[in-house]
Design a protein around this motif. Structure first.
Motif, PDB file in Angstrom:
ATOM      1  N   MET A  34      31.031  83.477  -6.596  1.00 17.29           N
ATOM      2  CA  MET A  34      32.103  82.499  -6.721  1.00 17.29           C
ATOM      3  C   MET A  34      33.005  82.820  -7.909  1.00 17.29           C
ATOM      4  O   MET A  34      34.236  82.710  -7.824  1.00 17.29           O
ATOM      5  CB  MET A  34      31.528  81.086  -6.848  1.00 17.29           C
ATOM      6  N   SER A  35      32.405  83.224  -9.008  1.00 12.52           N
ATOM      7  CA  SER A  35      33.196  83.590 -10.175  1.00 12.52           C
ATOM      8  C   SER A  35      34.145  84.740  -9.853  1.00 12.52           C
ATOM      9  O   SER A  35      35.323  84.727 -10.236  1.00 12.52           O
ATOM     10  CB  SER A  35      32.282  83.966 -11.341  1.00 12.52           C
ATOM     11  N   ALA A  36      33.655  85.726  -9.123  1.00 14.93           N
ATOM     12  CA  ALA A  36      34.498  86.862  -8.736  1.00 14.93           C
ATOM     13  C   ALA A  36      35.642  86.410  -7.838  1.00 14.93           C
ATOM     14  O   ALA A  36      36.778  86.895  -7.956  1.00 14.93           O
ATOM     15  CB  ALA A  36      33.661  87.930  -8.036  1.00 14.93           C
ATOM     16  N   ALA A  37      35.359  85.474  -6.933  1.00 16.27           N
ATOM     17  CA  ALA A  37      36.403  84.975  -6.031  1.00 16.27           C
ATOM     18  C   ALA A  37      37.497  84.261  -6.824  1.00 16.27           C
ATOM     19  O   ALA A  37      38.701  84.437  -6.553  1.00 16.27           O
ATOM     20  CB  ALA A  37      35.802  84.035  -4.995  1.00 16.27           C
ATOM     21  N   SER A  84      32.323  81.773 -16.811  1.00 12.97           N
ATOM     22  CA  SER A  84      33.260  80.855 -16.150  1.00 12.97           C
ATOM     23  C   SER A  84      32.584  79.582 -15.662  1.00 12.97           C
ATOM     24  O   SER A  84      33.236  78.688 -15.136  1.00 12.97           O
ATOM     25  CB  SER A  84      33.942  81.562 -14.971  1.00 12.97           C
ATOM     26  N   GLY A  85      31.257  79.495 -15.816  1.00  9.14           N
ATOM     27  CA  GLY A  85      30.550  78.261 -15.517  1.00  9.14           C
ATOM     28  C   GLY A  85      30.009  78.170 -14.104  1.00  9.14           C
ATOM     29  O   GLY A  85      30.045  79.126 -13.324  1.00  9.14           O
ATOM     30  N   GLY A  87      29.581  77.819 -10.398  1.00  8.37           N
ATOM     31  CA  GLY A  87      30.497  78.146  -9.314  1.00  8.37           C
ATOM     32  C   GLY A  87      31.731  78.886  -9.770  1.00  8.37           C
ATOM     33  O   GLY A  87      32.723  78.960  -9.041  1.00  8.37           O
ATOM     34  N   GLY A  88      31.688  79.441 -10.967  1.00 12.07           N
ATOM     35  CA  GLY A  88      32.848  80.170 -11.485  1.00 12.07           C
ATOM     36  C   GLY A  88      33.998  79.271 -11.886  1.00 12.07           C
ATOM     37  O   GLY A  88      35.105  79.764 -12.139  1.00 12.07           O
ATOM     38  N   LEU A  89      33.750  77.943 -11.993  1.00 19.37           N
ATOM     39  CA  LEU A  89      34.849  77.009 -12.257  1.00 19.37           C
ATOM     40  C   LEU A  89      34.646  76.081 -13.444  1.00 19.37           C
ATOM     41  O   LEU A  89      35.610  75.746 -14.132  1.00 19.37           O
ATOM     42  CB  LEU A  89      35.117  76.141 -11.013  1.00 19.37           C
ATOM     43  N   THR A  90      33.433  75.614 -13.697  1.00 23.45           N
ATOM     44  CA  THR A  90      33.270  74.492 -14.626  1.00 23.45           C
ATOM     45  C   THR A  90      33.600  74.844 -16.077  1.00 23.45           C
ATOM     46  O   THR A  90      33.866  73.951 -16.877  1.00 23.45           O
ATOM     47  CB  THR A  90      31.844  73.908 -14.549  1.00 23.45           C
ATOM     48  N   ILE A 114      31.370  71.054  -9.969  1.00 29.47           N
ATOM     49  CA  ILE A 114      32.386  71.964  -9.432  1.00 29.47           C
ATOM     50  C   ILE A 114      33.542  71.170  -8.845  1.00 29.47           C
ATOM     51  O   ILE A 114      34.715  71.468  -9.081  1.00 29.47           O
ATOM     52  CB  ILE A 114      31.771  72.901  -8.370  1.00 29.47           C
ATOM     53  N   ALA A 115      33.220  70.128  -8.065  1.00 32.48           N
ATOM     54  CA  ALA A 115      34.270  69.288  -7.498  1.00 32.48           C
ATOM     55  C   ALA A 115      35.087  68.613  -8.601  1.00 32.48           C
ATOM     56  O   ALA A 115      36.318  68.506  -8.500  1.00 32.48           O
ATOM     57  CB  ALA A 115      33.671  68.248  -6.560  1.00 32.48           C
TER      58      ALA A 115
END
Length: 263
Positions: A34-37, A84-85, A87-90, A114-115
């Motif tokens: 997910m981080s890569a995406a 990046s946390g 899911g790659g987002l947080t 993540i949401a």
């Protein structure tokens, strides 16, 4: 089959957590994929919107993979989350492109976080949201303790954070956590409508808006507004110097739809 699926439709990148057999729980490989995406999304100026969702219809994500965490505790493997946390987002601060979460079924713990890191949440009517970390002796470490109070207020956030209580989609919408709720039959069209809405504006204007909002929230109101005129927001300056500003004015005066180029 990959644990994370990606699809590009025009300017929209969809990232799908693909572990329905375990409620889309997040193990180290899933985090990394997910981080890569989202690295790709951040770097590619041709992508203007990202959608994140879970496969199977019964879970957005149940959060961290507890089995993988147990293996880490026993020294069998390492439970590694990227910088990046979840899911790659947080912990991906500074991403000024829009993020849309599509939540079906459970969004618990790290999945919920993540949401929370997304700008817009569309929920199916079977969605449930919760941060049950204290029930296993932990805390909502991936931003939940800080994002949730900012998004729904202290009292409601503390209710969820301290009790582990989950809420359904209707309550989440009432509390201002979710933007829209749809049933299974209407979900995909609802998501498509939101994608059209979020792709209708000039992409650099959307990026400038998100960047200014996020930076300004940490500042006194007077300072946040003053920075708009003093070059304090780089994304805003990029928008001001863009071809799209000229195109927007011309299209309005010519009574036609603007053709955004993202530059």
């Amino acid at each position: 089959m990959s644990k994370v699926l990606t699809r590009v439709d025009g300017r929209v990148l969809t990232v799908t957590i693909n572990r329905p057999e375990c409620m889309n729980a997040l193990d180290p490989e899933t985090h990394a994929l997910m981080s890569a995406a989202f690295d790709r999304y951040a770097a590619d100026d041709e992508l203007w919107l990202a959608v994140v969702r879970g496969a199977g219809g019964e879970a957005f994500s149940a959060g961290g993979d507890i089995r993988a965490m147990q293996d880490a505790l026993e020294g069998k493997a390492e439970y590694k989350v990227p910088p990046s946390g979840y899911g790659g987002l947080t912990s991906r601060h500074g991403l000024d492109k829009p993020l849309l979460a599509v939540v079906e079924g459970v969004a618990m713990g790290g999945g919920f976080e993540i949401a929370l890191a997304c700008d817009i949440i569309v929920a199916r009517d079977n969605a449930r949201f919760g941060l049950p970390e204290p029930m296993i002796g932990a805390v909502a470490f991936a931003g939940g303790m800080h994002r949730l109070p900012r998004q729904i207020g202290s009292k409601r956030a503390m209710q969820m954070l301290l009790t582990g209580q989950s809420i359904d989609a209707a309550t989440a919408c009432e509390w201002g956590l979710v933007n829209e709720v749809a049933d299974a039959a209407a979900l995909e069209e609802t998501v498509a409508r939101w994608c059209r809405r979020l792709s209708a504006g000039a992409p650099l204007a959307l990026r400038a808006t998100k960047a200014c909002v996020e930076a300004g929230l940490a500042l006194p109101l007077e300072t946040a507004i003053a920075l708009q005129d003093s070059g304090g927001y780089p994304a805003l300056e990029r928008m001001r110097a863009s071809e799209d500003v000229v195109e927007g004015i011309r299209a309005f005066n010519e009574k036609r739809k603007p053709l955004w180029r993202g530059r």
